[in-house]
Design an enzyme around this catalytic site. Structure first.
Site, PDB file in Angstrom:
ATOM      1  N   GLY A  46     -30.102   8.517 106.892  1.00  0.00           N
ATOM      2  CA  GLY A  46     -29.520   9.159 107.968  1.00  0.00           C
ATOM      3  C   GLY A  46     -30.555   9.967 109.066  1.00  0.00           C
ATOM      4  O   GLY A  46     -31.814   9.763 108.570  1.00  0.00           O
ATOM      5  N   GLN A  51     -35.045  14.717 114.944  1.00  0.00           N
ATOM      6  CA  GLN A  51     -35.944  14.299 114.113  1.00  0.00           C
ATOM      7  C   GLN A  51     -36.967  13.235 115.119  1.00  0.00           C
ATOM      8  O   GLN A  51     -37.974  12.891 114.708  1.00  0.00           O
ATOM      9  CB  GLN A  51     -35.501  13.710 113.313  1.00  0.00           C
ATOM     10  CG  GLN A  51     -35.174  14.504 112.174  1.00  0.00           C
ATOM     11  CD  GLN A  51     -34.510  14.009 110.690  1.00  0.00           C
ATOM     12  OE1 GLN A  51     -33.455  13.286 111.030  1.00  0.00           O
ATOM     13  NE2 GLN A  51     -35.343  13.504 109.804  1.00  0.00           N
ATOM     14  N   CYS A  93     -36.342  14.345 103.026  1.00  0.00           N
ATOM     15  CA  CYS A  93     -36.338  14.362 104.368  1.00  0.00           C
ATOM     16  C   CYS A  93     -37.414  13.674 105.048  1.00  0.00           C
ATOM     17  O   CYS A  93     -38.537  13.962 104.883  1.00  0.00           O
ATOM     18  CB  CYS A  93     -36.347  15.986 104.986  1.00  0.00           C
ATOM     19  SG  CYS A  93     -36.049  15.743 106.867  1.00  0.00           S
ATOM     20  N   LEU A  94     -37.141  12.884 105.990  1.00  0.00           N
ATOM     21  CA  LEU A  94     -38.218  12.047 106.634  1.00  0.00           C
ATOM     22  C   LEU A  94     -39.002  12.870 107.651  1.00  0.00           C
ATOM     23  O   LEU A  94     -40.225  12.649 107.567  1.00  0.00           O
ATOM     24  CB  LEU A  94     -37.485  11.002 107.773  1.00  0.00           C
ATOM     25  CG  LEU A  94     -36.761   9.756 107.077  1.00  0.00           C
ATOM     26  CD1 LEU A  94     -35.924   9.150 108.003  1.00  0.00           C
ATOM     27  CD2 LEU A  94     -37.624   9.020 106.143  1.00  0.00           C
ATOM     28  N   HIS A 135     -27.047  17.446 105.329  1.00  0.00           N
ATOM     29  CA  HIS A 135     -28.329  17.276 105.454  1.00  0.00           C
ATOM     30  C   HIS A 135     -28.367  17.111 107.142  1.00  0.00           C
ATOM     31  O   HIS A 135     -29.131  17.899 107.902  1.00  0.00           O
ATOM     32  CB  HIS A 135     -28.987  16.082 104.810  1.00  0.00           C
ATOM     33  CG  HIS A 135     -30.421  15.953 105.046  1.00  0.00           C
ATOM     34  ND1 HIS A 135     -31.468  16.217 104.169  1.00  0.00           N
ATOM     35  CD2 HIS A 135     -31.024  15.357 106.040  1.00  0.00           C
ATOM     36  CE1 HIS A 135     -32.695  15.906 104.533  1.00  0.00           C
ATOM     37  NE2 HIS A 135     -32.391  15.458 105.919  1.00  0.00           N
ATOM     38  N   GLU A 136     -27.844  16.099 107.790  1.00  0.00           N
ATOM     39  CA  GLU A 136     -27.818  15.889 109.281  1.00  0.00           C
ATOM     40  C   GLU A 136     -27.286  16.933 110.089  1.00  0.00           C
ATOM     41  O   GLU A 136     -27.800  17.221 111.094  1.00  0.00           O
ATOM     42  CB  GLU A 136     -27.295  14.417 109.629  1.00  0.00           C
ATOM     43  CG  GLU A 136     -27.788  13.319 108.804  1.00  0.00           C
ATOM     44  CD  GLU A 136     -29.395  13.368 108.667  1.00  0.00           C
ATOM     45  OE1 GLU A 136     -30.013  13.852 109.479  1.00  0.00           O
ATOM     46  OE2 GLU A 136     -29.546  12.794 107.687  1.00  0.00           O
ATOM     47  N   HIS A 139     -29.804  19.645 110.162  1.00  0.00           N
ATOM     48  CA  HIS A 139     -30.786  19.513 111.313  1.00  0.00           C
ATOM     49  C   HIS A 139     -30.545  19.716 112.801  1.00  0.00           C
ATOM     50  O   HIS A 139     -31.367  20.447 113.323  1.00  0.00           O
ATOM     51  CB  HIS A 139     -31.104  17.763 111.530  1.00  0.00           C
ATOM     52  CG  HIS A 139     -32.114  17.494 110.468  1.00  0.00           C
ATOM     53  ND1 HIS A 139     -33.476  17.797 110.505  1.00  0.00           N
ATOM     54  CD2 HIS A 139     -32.228  16.485 109.338  1.00  0.00           C
ATOM     55  CE1 HIS A 139     -34.178  17.049 109.370  1.00  0.00           C
ATOM     56  NE2 HIS A 139     -33.455  16.170 108.918  1.00  0.00           N
TER      57      HIS A 139
HETATM   58  O1  GNR Z   1     -33.129   9.198 103.743  1.00  0.00           O
HETATM   59  C1  GNR Z   1     -32.820  10.180 103.586  1.00  0.00           C
HETATM   60  N1  GNR Z   1     -32.316  10.345 102.432  1.00  0.00           N
HETATM   61  C2  GNR Z   1     -31.503  11.363 101.900  1.00  0.00           C
HETATM   62  C3  GNR Z   1     -31.182  11.534 100.595  1.00  0.00           C
HETATM   63  C4  GNR Z   1     -30.565  12.623 100.479  1.00  0.00           C
HETATM   64  C5  GNR Z   1     -29.959  13.641 101.005  1.00  0.00           C
HETATM   65  C6  GNR Z   1     -30.229  13.404 102.495  1.00  0.00           C
HETATM   66  C7  GNR Z   1     -30.927  12.391 102.646  1.00  0.00           C
HETATM   67  S1  GNR Z   1     -31.468  12.075 104.454  1.00  0.00           S
HETATM   68  C8  GNR Z   1     -32.829  11.272 104.238  1.00  0.00           C
HETATM   69  C9  GNR Z   1     -33.216  10.759 106.101  1.00  0.00           C
HETATM   70  C10 GNR Z   1     -33.313  12.381 106.581  1.00  0.00           C
HETATM   71  O2  GNR Z   1     -34.337  12.984 106.459  1.00  0.00           O
HETATM   72  N2  GNR Z   1     -32.512  12.332 107.587  1.00  0.00           N
HETATM   73  O3  GNR Z   1     -32.529  13.396 108.220  1.00  0.00           O
HETATM   74 NI    NI Z   2     -34.039  14.930 107.215  1.00  0.00          NI
END
Ligand code: GNR
Ligand code: NI
Length: 171
Positions: A46, A51, A93-94, A135-136, A139
């Site tokens: 995601g 980001q 998270c990246l 998660h997204e 963000h």
């Molecule tokens: O690649 C990602 N893996 C992930 C694993 C579990 C829950 C959320 C994520 S999102 C993350 C990529 C990212 O930072 N997206 O914002």
């Molecule tokens: Ni993230």
């Protein structure tokens, strides 16, 4: 089409709520294309526009990381219409490379938003897909997984991350 640099923890764009997209035009479609390319290159499941330094409410998700194009989700102005139950699983998270945690997330979600043509779409997800949506959408609300940890773990990780920001993310 371009792979864009991923902004790291400490950059204000990640810690500020993003603005709604007013109109879906070619510039928004180009942003989505760059986000998908950047997500696949990372690789990640995601990505949210902040980001890559863009303060707009745009997200992409693909649990297959490009293996199955049918799994690609591209949403503008996404909103929860349902959040149900809780789950706690390892997450990264990246924008916080090298760190992980087990935030509390909804077990099941329904999310609505606009697709790249401006057509309203509704998705439901459980397990990893529910975590990815949560998660997204966090963000674009200026929140990171760190903010969903227990207070003790959150404070410890924030202290480590502040030090990391002072020293610079470059390895
Ligand atoms: O690649 C990602 N893996 C992930 C694993 C579990 C829950 C959320 C994520 S999102 C993350 C990529 C990212 O930072 N997206 O914002
Ligand atoms: Ni993230």
């Amino acid at each position: 089409m371009a792979i864009r640099p991923i902004v790291k923890y400490g950059d204000p764009v990640l810690h500020t709520p993003a603005a709604p997209v007013e109109q879906i035009d070619d510039s928004v479609r180009a942003l989505l294309t760059d986000m998908v390319e950047t997500m696949y290159a990372a690789p990640g499941i995601g990505l949210a526009a902040p980001q890559i330094g863009v303060g707009l409410r745009v997200i992409v998700i693909d649990l297959s990381v490009g293996e199955d194009r049918d799994q690609l989700i591209q949403l503008v102005n996404p909103e929860f219409i349902l959040r149900e139950g809780d789950q706690q699983q390892d997450e990264g998270c990246l924008s916080v490379p090298g760190y992980g945690g087990t935030p509390v997330r909804p077990a099941r979600v329904e999310v609505k938003g606009l697709d790249p043509d401006g057509v309203e779409r509704v998705y439901s997800g459980t397990d990893l897909l529910a975590r990815a949506f949560s998660h997204e959408i966090d963000h674009i609300d200026g929140l990171l997984f760190v903010d969903r940890l227990s207070p003790l773990k959150r404070d410890l990780m924030k202290r480590r991350l502040r030090k990391r920001v002072r020293e610079g993310w470059e390895t």
